[in-house]
Design an enzyme around this catalytic site. Structure first.
Site, mmCIF file in Angstrom:
data_model
loop_
_atom_site.group_PDB
_atom_site.id
_atom_site.type_symbol
_atom_site.label_atom_id
_atom_site.label_comp_id
_atom_site.label_asym_id
_atom_site.label_seq_id
_atom_site.Cartn_x
_atom_site.Cartn_y
_atom_site.Cartn_z
ATOM 1 N N CYS A 110 136.526 -8.235 105.668
ATOM 2 C CA CYS A 110 136.365 -7.307 104.542
ATOM 3 C C CYS A 110 136.631 -5.874 105.009
ATOM 4 O O CYS A 110 137.740 -5.552 105.397
ATOM 5 C CB CYS A 110 134.981 -7.485 103.916
ATOM 6 S SG CYS A 110 134.720 -6.556 102.388
ATOM 7 N N HIS B 3 136.965 -13.973 97.874
ATOM 8 C CA HIS B 3 136.668 -13.021 98.936
ATOM 9 C C HIS B 3 135.519 -13.560 99.786
ATOM 10 O O HIS B 3 134.668 -14.302 99.317
ATOM 11 C CB HIS B 3 136.274 -11.673 98.316
ATOM 12 C CG HIS B 3 136.188 -10.557 99.310
ATOM 13 N ND1 HIS B 3 137.303 -9.981 99.870
ATOM 14 C CD2 HIS B 3 135.116 -9.913 99.852
ATOM 15 C CE1 HIS B 3 136.927 -9.024 100.695
ATOM 16 N NE2 HIS B 3 135.613 -8.974 100.713
ATOM 17 N N ASP C 161 140.647 -13.954 95.386
ATOM 18 C CA ASP C 161 139.963 -12.704 95.736
ATOM 19 C C ASP C 161 140.311 -11.658 94.682
ATOM 20 O O ASP C 161 141.404 -11.099 94.676
ATOM 21 C CB ASP C 161 140.405 -12.243 97.116
ATOM 22 C CG ASP C 161 139.601 -11.064 97.649
ATOM 23 O OD1 ASP C 161 139.024 -10.310 96.825
ATOM 24 O OD2 ASP C 161 139.552 -10.887 98.869
#
Length: 299
Positions: free
Chosen positions: A175, A267, A232
């Site tokens: 991330c 994600h 995502d």
């Protein structure tokens, strides 16, 4: 290029832990509290799904000097060995909690000196926040990219003095940390390879973040493997396409860089303490990461 076996259809977008022995009390406390930070934001698993034991490893907190500032970091390495390949592990916005520490131990089990520095520590304690929006506003958004680059440089220097062979230097991150992988791979000529897990690729320039991965794609010193989720919602597929186009006209490392897109993965699909975890994609990505490092001289 894009790995077609896991790719979303981009044709329209592209032209043509338990407490570790020897860990400090602070490390133990942070590990114990590590999954509590985002309770208000999403239901999280109480513990990481994967538990990597520390037997045969040297693990725990170390302090890294950054121009007089003492930056804490979690270190894991095969016990009693030197000349180890080095992997820097860049955390999510939540800092170095148990999931990140366990990831470092996984690399250590594979023969690496893995180091996860606390890159937010000057701005605040990322693990003390219960609201993601507040954490981002008060801590994460105040961290200059230049500071991160300097902290990672200092981590590499520490590794060289503590059993690491920095001629075999890799970096991975998740991330927020995935974005830093791209930036650091362009920043440090010593980087042999990077693995970026769902790191943001584009953004508006600001004094603290003057450039983003798309802006430095042509400058990569080591090739980067991008592991991204097809579902995502925070990283649109068109930004992956833009990054691919930029890499295609870059230098040798840029041209060797590639993406693997996991069709049904959201994600944070590697984060095994969260509902976003997808076991198949996470395990495939992990195996690809190890193979990528080995292929490009980080082993």
């Amino acid at each position: 290029m894009l790995d077609e076996r896991h790719a979303q259809d981009l044709d329209a977008l592209l032209p043509g832990q338990s407490t570790e022995h020897g860990a400090t009390r602070r490390t133990a406390l942070k590990a114990a509290l590590g999954v509590g930070y985002a309770a208000a934001a999403a239901p999280l698993m109480a513990q990481t799904a994967i538990k990597t034991p520390s037997d045969g490893l040297t693990v725990g907190e170390v302090m890294i000097d950054v121009n007089g500032f003492k930056m804490p970091a979690y270190r894991a390495a095969p016990a009693g060995k030197t000349g180890l390949p080095v992997v820097l592990v860049c955390s999510e916005i939540f800092g170095v909690h148990e999931y990140i520490a366990d990831t470092a131990r996984r690399f250590a089990k594979a023969g690496y000196l893995a180091i996860a520095p606390e890159l937010f520590v000057r701005q605040g304690d990322a693990q003390s926040y219960g609201e993601i929006a507040k954490l981002i506003a008060e801590v994460v958004s105040k961290v200059p990219d230049a500071q991160v680059m300097g902290d990672l440089d200092a981590t590499v220097k520490w590794a060289a003095a503590n059993g690491g062979n920095t001629r075999k230097l890799g970096i991975t991150g998740f991330c927020w940390g995935g974005r830093q992988v791209w930036l650091y791979s362009a920043h440090n000529p010593a980087v042999k390879a990077g693995v970026a897990w769902y790191g943001r690729l584009v953004g508006a320039a600001s004094p603290l973040s003057p450039k983003h991965p798309l802006d430095v794609a042509v400058q990569l010193n080591g090739p980067v493997l991008g592991l991204y989720g097809g579902e995502d919602t925070g990283i649109p597929l068109d930004t992956v396409a833009k990054m691919q186009n930029a890499l295609a006209v870059g230098g040798a490392a840029a041209k060797k860089s590639t993406f693997v897109m996991y069709r049904n993965a959201p994600h944070a699909f590697h984060a095994d303490y969260r509902p976003s975890y997808r076991k198949e994609a996470a395990e495939d990505g992990w195996n690809r990461a190890l193979a990528w490092f080995k292929q490009h001289g980080v082993a």
